[in-house]
Scaffold this motif. Structure first.
Motif, PDB file in Angstrom:
ATOM      1  N   THR A 271       0.828  -1.081  -0.068  1.00  0.00           N
ATOM      2  CA  THR A 271      -0.051   0.042  -0.075  1.00  0.00           C
ATOM      3  C   THR A 271       0.853   1.372   0.064  1.00  0.00           C
ATOM      4  O   THR A 271       1.982   1.334   0.760  1.00  0.00           O
ATOM      5  CB  THR A 271      -0.953  -0.113   1.141  1.00  0.00           C
TER       6      THR A 271
ATOM      7  N   LEU B 245      -9.097   2.485  -2.035  1.00  0.00           N
ATOM      8  CA  LEU B 245      -9.551   0.897  -1.879  1.00  0.00           C
ATOM      9  C   LEU B 245      -9.005   0.621  -3.305  1.00  0.00           C
ATOM     10  O   LEU B 245      -8.662   1.265  -4.272  1.00  0.00           O
ATOM     11  CB  LEU B 245     -10.976   0.633  -1.937  1.00  0.00           C
ATOM     12  N   LYS B 246      -8.709  -0.772  -3.541  1.00  0.00           N
ATOM     13  CA  LYS B 246      -8.434  -1.407  -4.795  1.00  0.00           C
ATOM     14  C   LYS B 246      -9.149  -0.945  -6.082  1.00  0.00           C
ATOM     15  O   LYS B 246      -8.852  -0.968  -7.127  1.00  0.00           O
ATOM     16  CB  LYS B 246      -7.984  -2.884  -4.711  1.00  0.00           C
TER      17      LYS B 246
ATOM     18  N   TYR C  76     -10.313  -0.602   7.879  1.00  0.00           N
ATOM     19  CA  TYR C  76      -9.163  -0.061   7.036  1.00  0.00           C
ATOM     20  C   TYR C  76      -8.063  -0.751   7.342  1.00  0.00           C
ATOM     21  O   TYR C  76      -7.194  -1.019   6.846  1.00  0.00           O
ATOM     22  CB  TYR C  76      -9.388   1.406   7.027  1.00  0.00           C
TER      23      TYR C  76
ATOM     24  N   LEU D 287      -8.040  -4.174   5.997  1.00  0.00           N
ATOM     25  CA  LEU D 287      -7.711  -4.072   4.676  1.00  0.00           C
ATOM     26  C   LEU D 287      -6.209  -3.782   4.333  1.00  0.00           C
ATOM     27  O   LEU D 287      -5.924  -4.296   3.396  1.00  0.00           O
ATOM     28  CB  LEU D 287      -8.711  -2.949   3.903  1.00  0.00           C
TER      29      LEU D 287
ATOM     30  N   LEU E 142      -6.023  -2.279   0.494  1.00  0.00           N
ATOM     31  CA  LEU E 142      -5.895  -0.557   0.069  1.00  0.00           C
ATOM     32  C   LEU E 142      -4.995  -0.574  -0.973  1.00  0.00           C
ATOM     33  O   LEU E 142      -3.745  -0.803  -0.920  1.00  0.00           O
ATOM     34  CB  LEU E 142      -5.689  -0.057   1.438  1.00  0.00           C
TER      35      LEU E 142
END
Length: 150
Positions: free
Chosen positions: A50, A76-77, A93, A96, A102
Motif C-alpha cells: 500500500t 480502495l483497490k 481499514y 484491509l 488498500l
C-alpha cells in the motif's frame, strides 16, 4: 531497515484497543520536517502493498508538540476513496491494509493545540515511553550527527 520502519510507521502501527478490543492502524511517523519534498510530502510502501503518503504543510518535525495527523483518506483497490477524520484508521481499514486491500493511504499533518495532539490517535493507545528520544537519536544517526540533540 528497522530504523526506516520506525521512522515511516512509528513503533506500533497496529493497535488493539484496550477497552474496545478492536484493531486500528495508527501510523505515527518520526520524520524530520526537512525530509518532506517541495509538495510537503513523503511516501513509502506499507507492508510492500500500500502506498502511504504523508503531507506535512507545517514544515515541522512530525513528532513536534502541537503537530498531529488530523485527516486521512484511503483508496480502495476498486479506486473508491473515503475520507476520515483524525489519524487512526478503524478496524475495517486496518484489516484491509493488513491484507493488501488498500491501494493508498493519505495522511495529513496540521498544527493543533497540545491536548488535541495527545488525543489525535485512538483513545485506547499511547506512544511508548521514550519513543521521541529514540526517534531523535534515529534521526540524528540517519543525518550523520555525531552528538544528537537531547
Amino acid at each position: 531497515l528497522s530504523m526506516w520502519n520506525l521512522m515511516m510507521m512509528g513503533p506500533k502501527p497496529f493497535v488493539v484497543g484496550k477497552s474496545s478490543g478492536s484493531l486500528s492502524l495508527e501510523l505515527s511517523p518520526i520524520i524530520p520536517g526537512d525530509w518532506f519534498d517541495e509538495n510537503d510530502q513523503v511516501s513509502f510502501i506499507f507492508l510492500g502493498l500500500t502506498n502511504v503518503t504523508y503531507t506535512n504543510p507545517t514544515g515541522k518535525d512530525t513528532w513536534s508538540a502541537g503537530v498531529a495527523i488530523t485527516q486521512a483518506s484511503v483508496t480502495l483497490k476498486d479506486g473508491t476513496t473515503e475520507a476520515l477524520e483524525g489519524g487512526a484508521l478503524p478496524a475495517k481499514y486496518a484489516k484491509l491494509a493488513r491484507d493488501g486491500g488498500l491501494e493508498a493511504i493519505q495522511l495529513t499533518f496540521a498544527e493543533v493545540d497540545d491536548s488535541a495532539a495527545d488525543n489525535a490517535g485512538s483513545s485506547d493507545s499511547a506512544a511508548p515511553a521514550g519513543a521521541q528520544d529514540a526517534a531523535t537519536a534515529a534521526v540524528a544517526k540517519a543525518k550523520g550527527l555525531v552528538n544528537p540533540p537531547k
